[in-house]
Design a protein around this motif. Structure first.
Motif, PDB file in Angstrom:
ATOM      1  N   LYS A  50       0.829  -1.201   0.000  1.00 13.40           N
ATOM      2  CA  LYS A  50       0.000   0.000   0.000  1.00 13.40           C
ATOM      3  C   LYS A  50       0.862   1.249   0.000  1.00 13.40           C
ATOM      4  O   LYS A  50       1.771   1.395   0.805  1.00 13.40           O
ATOM      5  CB  LYS A  50      -0.908   0.014   1.243  1.00 13.40           C
ATOM      6  CG  LYS A  50      -1.950   1.124   1.240  1.00 13.40           C
ATOM      7  CD  LYS A  50      -2.999   0.920   0.161  1.00 13.40           C
ATOM      8  CE  LYS A  50      -4.096   1.954   0.209  1.00 13.40           C
ATOM      9  NZ  LYS A  50      -5.086   1.770  -0.874  1.00 13.40           N
ATOM     10  N   LEU A  51       0.563   2.154  -0.926  1.00 11.79           N
ATOM     11  CA  LEU A  51       1.112   3.506  -0.937  1.00 11.79           C
ATOM     12  C   LEU A  51      -0.027   4.423  -0.551  1.00 11.79           C
ATOM     13  O   LEU A  51      -1.073   4.436  -1.200  1.00 11.79           O
ATOM     14  CB  LEU A  51       1.660   3.865  -2.333  1.00 11.79           C
ATOM     15  CG  LEU A  51       2.731   2.919  -2.897  1.00 11.79           C
ATOM     16  CD1 LEU A  51       3.161   3.377  -4.296  1.00 11.79           C
ATOM     17  CD2 LEU A  51       3.942   2.845  -1.974  1.00 11.79           C
ATOM     18  N   PHE A  52       0.180   5.186   0.513  1.00  8.07           N
ATOM     19  CA  PHE A  52      -0.961   5.886   1.109  1.00  8.07           C
ATOM     20  C   PHE A  52      -0.529   7.242   1.657  1.00  8.07           C
ATOM     21  O   PHE A  52       0.588   7.399   2.160  1.00  8.07           O
ATOM     22  CB  PHE A  52      -1.544   5.035   2.238  1.00  8.07           C
ATOM     23  CG  PHE A  52      -2.812   5.572   2.845  1.00  8.07           C
ATOM     24  CD1 PHE A  52      -3.990   5.595   2.135  1.00  8.07           C
ATOM     25  CD2 PHE A  52      -2.807   6.046   4.146  1.00  8.07           C
ATOM     26  CE1 PHE A  52      -5.158   6.072   2.696  1.00  8.07           C
ATOM     27  CE2 PHE A  52      -3.975   6.536   4.717  1.00  8.07           C
ATOM     28  CZ  PHE A  52      -5.155   6.547   3.994  1.00  8.07           C
ATOM     29  N   THR A  53      -1.431   8.218   1.548  1.00  4.98           N
ATOM     30  CA  THR A  53      -1.185   9.543   2.124  1.00  4.98           C
ATOM     31  C   THR A  53      -2.240   9.801   3.191  1.00  4.98           C
ATOM     32  O   THR A  53      -3.437   9.679   2.935  1.00  4.98           O
ATOM     33  CB  THR A  53      -1.272  10.645   1.044  1.00  4.98           C
ATOM     34  OG1 THR A  53      -0.276  10.394   0.038  1.00  4.98           O
ATOM     35  CG2 THR A  53      -1.008  12.016   1.661  1.00  4.98           C
TER      36      THR A  53
ATOM     37  N   THR B  77       3.223   7.711   2.934  1.00  2.39           N
ATOM     38  CA  THR B  77       3.576   6.494   3.665  1.00  2.39           C
ATOM     39  C   THR B  77       3.678   5.278   2.749  1.00  2.39           C
ATOM     40  O   THR B  77       3.168   5.272   1.620  1.00  2.39           O
ATOM     41  CB  THR B  77       2.538   6.179   4.762  1.00  2.39           C
ATOM     42  OG1 THR B  77       1.302   5.799   4.138  1.00  2.39           O
ATOM     43  CG2 THR B  77       2.295   7.382   5.664  1.00  2.39           C
ATOM     44  N   ILE B  78       4.336   4.232   3.289  1.00  3.40           N
ATOM     45  CA  ILE B  78       4.459   2.935   2.610  1.00  3.40           C
ATOM     46  C   ILE B  78       4.139   1.832   3.615  1.00  3.40           C
ATOM     47  O   ILE B  78       4.624   1.855   4.749  1.00  3.40           O
ATOM     48  CB  ILE B  78       5.884   2.709   2.067  1.00  3.40           C
ATOM     49  CG1 ILE B  78       6.223   3.722   0.975  1.00  3.40           C
ATOM     50  CG2 ILE B  78       6.043   1.280   1.527  1.00  3.40           C
ATOM     51  CD1 ILE B  78       7.680   3.653   0.517  1.00  3.40           C
TER      52      ILE B  78
ATOM     53  N   ALA C 183       6.806   6.293   7.288  1.00  2.34           N
ATOM     54  CA  ALA C 183       5.953   7.483   7.210  1.00  2.34           C
ATOM     55  C   ALA C 183       6.770   8.777   7.207  1.00  2.34           C
ATOM     56  O   ALA C 183       7.964   8.777   7.492  1.00  2.34           O
ATOM     57  CB  ALA C 183       4.972   7.490   8.380  1.00  2.34           C
ATOM     58  N   HIS C 184       6.069   9.896   6.904  1.00  9.73           N
ATOM     59  CA  HIS C 184       6.627  11.248   6.787  1.00  9.73           C
ATOM     60  C   HIS C 184       7.603  11.358   5.614  1.00  9.73           C
ATOM     61  O   HIS C 184       8.545  12.156   5.643  1.00  9.73           O
ATOM     62  CB  HIS C 184       7.333  11.681   8.087  1.00  9.73           C
ATOM     63  CG  HIS C 184       6.466  11.614   9.302  1.00  9.73           C
ATOM     64  ND1 HIS C 184       5.161  12.040   9.322  1.00  9.73           N
ATOM     65  CD2 HIS C 184       6.734  11.150  10.561  1.00  9.73           C
ATOM     66  CE1 HIS C 184       4.654  11.852  10.532  1.00  9.73           C
ATOM     67  NE2 HIS C 184       5.581  11.301  11.296  1.00  9.73           N
ATOM     68  N   LEU C 185       7.368  10.547   4.588  1.00  9.49           N
ATOM     69  CA  LEU C 185       8.276  10.522   3.442  1.00  9.49           C
ATOM     70  C   LEU C 185       8.131  11.781   2.594  1.00  9.49           C
ATOM     71  O   LEU C 185       7.037  12.347   2.470  1.00  9.49           O
ATOM     72  CB  LEU C 185       7.983   9.293   2.579  1.00  9.49           C
ATOM     73  CG  LEU C 185       8.004   7.937   3.318  1.00  9.49           C
ATOM     74  CD1 LEU C 185       7.481   6.832   2.407  1.00  9.49           C
ATOM     75  CD2 LEU C 185       9.407   7.619   3.815  1.00  9.49           C
ATOM     76  N   ALA C 186       9.240  12.186   1.977  1.00 10.88           N
ATOM     77  CA  ALA C 186       9.192  13.323   1.049  1.00 10.88           C
ATOM     78  C   ALA C 186       8.555  12.892  -0.268  1.00 10.88           C
ATOM     79  O   ALA C 186       7.706  13.593  -0.825  1.00 10.88           O
ATOM     80  CB  ALA C 186      10.597  13.866   0.808  1.00 10.88           C
TER      81      ALA C 186
ATOM     82  N   THR D 277       6.493  15.250   5.900  1.00 10.99           N
ATOM     83  CA  THR D 277       5.063  15.317   5.575  1.00 10.99           C
ATOM     84  C   THR D 277       4.212  14.821   6.744  1.00 10.99           C
ATOM     85  O   THR D 277       4.698  14.237   7.701  1.00 10.99           O
ATOM     86  CB  THR D 277       4.760  14.484   4.313  1.00 10.99           C
ATOM     87  OG1 THR D 277       5.176  13.136   4.542  1.00 10.99           O
ATOM     88  CG2 THR D 277       5.494  15.036   3.109  1.00 10.99           C
ATOM     89  N   GLY D 278       2.902  15.063   6.653  1.00  4.78           N
ATOM     90  CA  GLY D 278       1.997  14.672   7.731  1.00  4.78           C
ATOM     91  C   GLY D 278       2.154  15.601   8.919  1.00  4.78           C
ATOM     92  O   GLY D 278       2.337  16.810   8.764  1.00  4.78           O
TER      93      GLY D 278
END
Length: 215
Positions: free
Chosen positions: A126-129, A136-137, A151-154, A178-179
């Motif tokens: 899952k690739l999710f925002t 996130t991954i 999480a908090h990926l650029a 992010t987030g």
């Protein structure tokens, strides 16, 4: 018939009537009252309840590497941020968060755009925002028993898609803020969860990544 005989007959008739009405009369069955016989109540058999069997789950904050070894045969994990040494890690697993939550993950501090690596081989499921996690991954381990959450990926690495199999150490994303990380607070939020159903990847029992990454 003289007067004496009349009196005698009348007396005889009275006597016969008294005998018939007295104890010598045979009573009909309907006139005899039945006496109820007490019956002992029959109690239902008592069935003892069977105690429910509850499978043990790792306690919150568990920090022994044997927990992961019990559920997977993957290679030892690597630190999922390029260039970070074990002695640079900080155990933030049990830190408190807003709304009474605990962190249930560790934060790996690193400069913006530092490559994020797959901690082990497995499938990107899952690739999710999200509002909290940002970009996130979710990655499933090769034995389908662990979920790795980044999480908090650029941004994601080029060509990363859901369903892709990645190898341990492969670049899958880049460190960001992010987030709800906070502007300029660049780090990777990394967690591990044991799952019984990979299709419900968001449900699982978290375990502490810190001791696993220190080995």
């Amino acid at each position: 018939m003289n007067r004496l005989q009349v009196l005698f007959c009348a007396s005889l008739l009275c006597f016969v009537a008294l005998v018939w009405l007295g104890t010598g009369r045979v009573r009909s069955p309907a006139a005899v009252k039945s006496v109820p016989v007490p019956v002992e109540p029959v109690s239902a058999p008592v069935v003892e309840p069977t105690p429910a069997v509850v499978e043990p789950t790792p306690s919150v904050g568990e920090s022994v590497s044997s927990v992961a070894q019990q559920v997977t045969h993957i290679k030892p994990l690597i630190i999922p941020v390029a260039g970070i040494r074990p002695d640079q890690l900080t155990d933030t697993y049990s830190d408190s968060r807003s709304e009474g939550r605990t962190h249930d993950a560790i934060d790996i501090m690193a400069p913006a755009d530092t490559p994020v690596l797959a901690a082990a081989g497995g499938q990107i499921i899952k690739l999710f925002t999200s509002e909290r996690g940002g970009t996130t991954i979710y990655q499933l381990s090769a034995d389908k028993k662990l979920i790795f959450y980044y999480a908090h990926l650029a941004r994601y690495a080029d060509g990363l898609t859901e369903g892709k199999e990645v190898g341990q150490g492969e670049v899958i994303a880049y460190v960001g803020d992010t987030g709800n990380a906070g502007a300029g607070n660049y780090h990777l939020h990394f967690s591990i969860a044991i799952v019984s159903d990979p299709k419900r990847y968001w449900e699982g029992t978290n375990i502490n990544p810190y001791p696993l990454l220190r080995e």
